[in-house]
Design an enzyme around this catalytic site. Structure first.
Site, PDB file in Angstrom:
ATOM      1  N   GLU A  46     -65.385  -5.878 -10.191  1.00 24.86           N
ATOM      2  CA  GLU A  46     -64.683  -5.708 -11.282  1.00 24.86           C
ATOM      3  C   GLU A  46     -64.487  -4.137 -11.108  1.00 24.86           C
ATOM      4  O   GLU A  46     -65.362  -3.142 -11.118  1.00 24.86           O
ATOM      5  CB  GLU A  46     -65.481  -5.887 -12.771  1.00 24.86           C
ATOM      6  CG  GLU A  46     -65.509  -7.117 -13.138  1.00 24.86           C
ATOM      7  CD  GLU A  46     -66.080  -7.702 -14.402  1.00 24.86           C
ATOM      8  OE1 GLU A  46     -66.290  -6.654 -15.169  1.00 24.86           O
ATOM      9  OE2 GLU A  46     -66.206  -8.829 -14.774  1.00 24.86           O
ATOM     10  N   GLU A  57     -66.821   0.191 -24.617  1.00 27.68           N
ATOM     11  CA  GLU A  57     -67.761   0.570 -23.293  1.00 27.68           C
ATOM     12  C   GLU A  57     -68.854   1.632 -24.291  1.00 27.68           C
ATOM     13  O   GLU A  57     -68.316   2.155 -25.083  1.00 27.68           O
ATOM     14  CB  GLU A  57     -67.103   1.525 -22.448  1.00 27.68           C
ATOM     15  CG  GLU A  57     -65.709   0.857 -21.630  1.00 27.68           C
ATOM     16  CD  GLU A  57     -66.028  -0.407 -21.005  1.00 27.68           C
ATOM     17  OE1 GLU A  57     -67.231  -0.660 -20.929  1.00 27.68           O
ATOM     18  OE2 GLU A  57     -65.108  -1.107 -20.694  1.00 27.68           O
TER      19      GLU A  57
END
Length: 279
Positions: A46, A57
């Protein structure tokens, strides 16, 4: 239909899917770091396309995104990065929908998906894409043979879960715990429950959010995961190398070593599962 390269990554055992932000801390060092992931046993990578508002995040990956943006990463530079990186495993672009939707002269996701395919991307993870608005990106991915991976949380309701699975191809990104990304000291108790309720869906399940060590990987795969996704623990290695002014090659070797530990843990976890009884 799943992208053949990503489907193959899950055929022979648990898939190891590491994440790094492209361009962290700079273009050339980042190339070396991503290539080290494959040396360490990555089956899929990824590759983050940095966005200025990364809502999913935690602070570790947010810092990586800031470093990448400050180092000059842009959408076009990202595609150049994908074309430059020397790996022989599928690449999944992890980014946010605004970048995809606004790319090119034509409104909508099709130009971005087309360019990504040309560069060498095999699929997408788009954390902020609602299922209700996913049809245009799903159609563009289908047209170009790319996977679209959705994230399933422990709190995802059954009706929404059915919808996300119907839109997903390649694998499901199973969020191991509530909250944002980040390495943890233990495996969430929510992981087993999430995998049990997903067992009836015929799509590989890759668990992320919090996996840090080979032992974490072992436990997650033993609980039923078809793969593991690891980001923050690897980004930590990059950050430590920057702080210590470690040579790029040495940091790359550390990344490869951690990847080997994680991959070996995942394989050990698969061996711990009970053998299905023959009828």
């Amino acid at each position: 239909m799943a992208n053949p390269a990503i489907a193959a990554a899950f055929e022979d055992g648990p898939a190891f899917i590491p994440y790094l932000a492209a361009g962290d801390p700079d273009f050339e060092a980042s190339l070396a770091y991503v290539e080290a992931l494959e040396r360490g046993g990555a089956d899929v990578i990824e590759l983050g396309l940095p966005f200025s508002e990364p809502i999913a995040e935690g602070p570790t990956i947010q810092s990586a995104i800031v470093r990448s943006l400050e180092g000059g990463m842009t959408v076009e530079r990202y595609f150049e990065f994908v074309e430059s990186v020397d790996v022989d495993v599928p690449l999944v672009c992890m980014t946010y929908y605004n970048l995809i939707y606004q790319y090119g002269d034509e409104q909508g996701p099709a130009p971005f998906v087309r360019r990504a395919k040309e560069a060498g991307i095999d699929g997408f993870v788009v954390p902020d894409l609602p299922a209700e608005e996913a049809d245009p990106l799903r159609a563009a991915c289908t047209d170009h043979g790319l996977d679209l991976v959705f994230i399933v949380a422990p709190t995802t309701g059954e009706e929404r879960l059915d919808r996300l699975v119907s839109l997903s191809s390649g694998y499901l990104y199973v969020q191991a715990r509530l909250g944002v990304t980040g390495a943890r000291e233990d495996v969430s108790e929510q992981t087993t429950g999430s995998l049990e309720r997903l067992a009836g869906y015929d799509i590989p399940k890759a668990v992320g959010f919090g996996i840090k060590t080979g032992d974490h990987a072992r436990k997650v795969v033993a609980a039923g995961a078809d793969g593991i996704i690891v980001g923050s623990a690897l980004v930590d290695v990059v950050a430590e190398g920057i702080e210590a002014e470690t040579p790029t090659a040495e940091t790359a070797d550390r990344l490869a070593a951690l990847c080997r530990e994680l991959k070996e843990g995942a394989v050990a976890g698969r061996q711990e599962r009970p053998t299905p009884e023959r009828t």
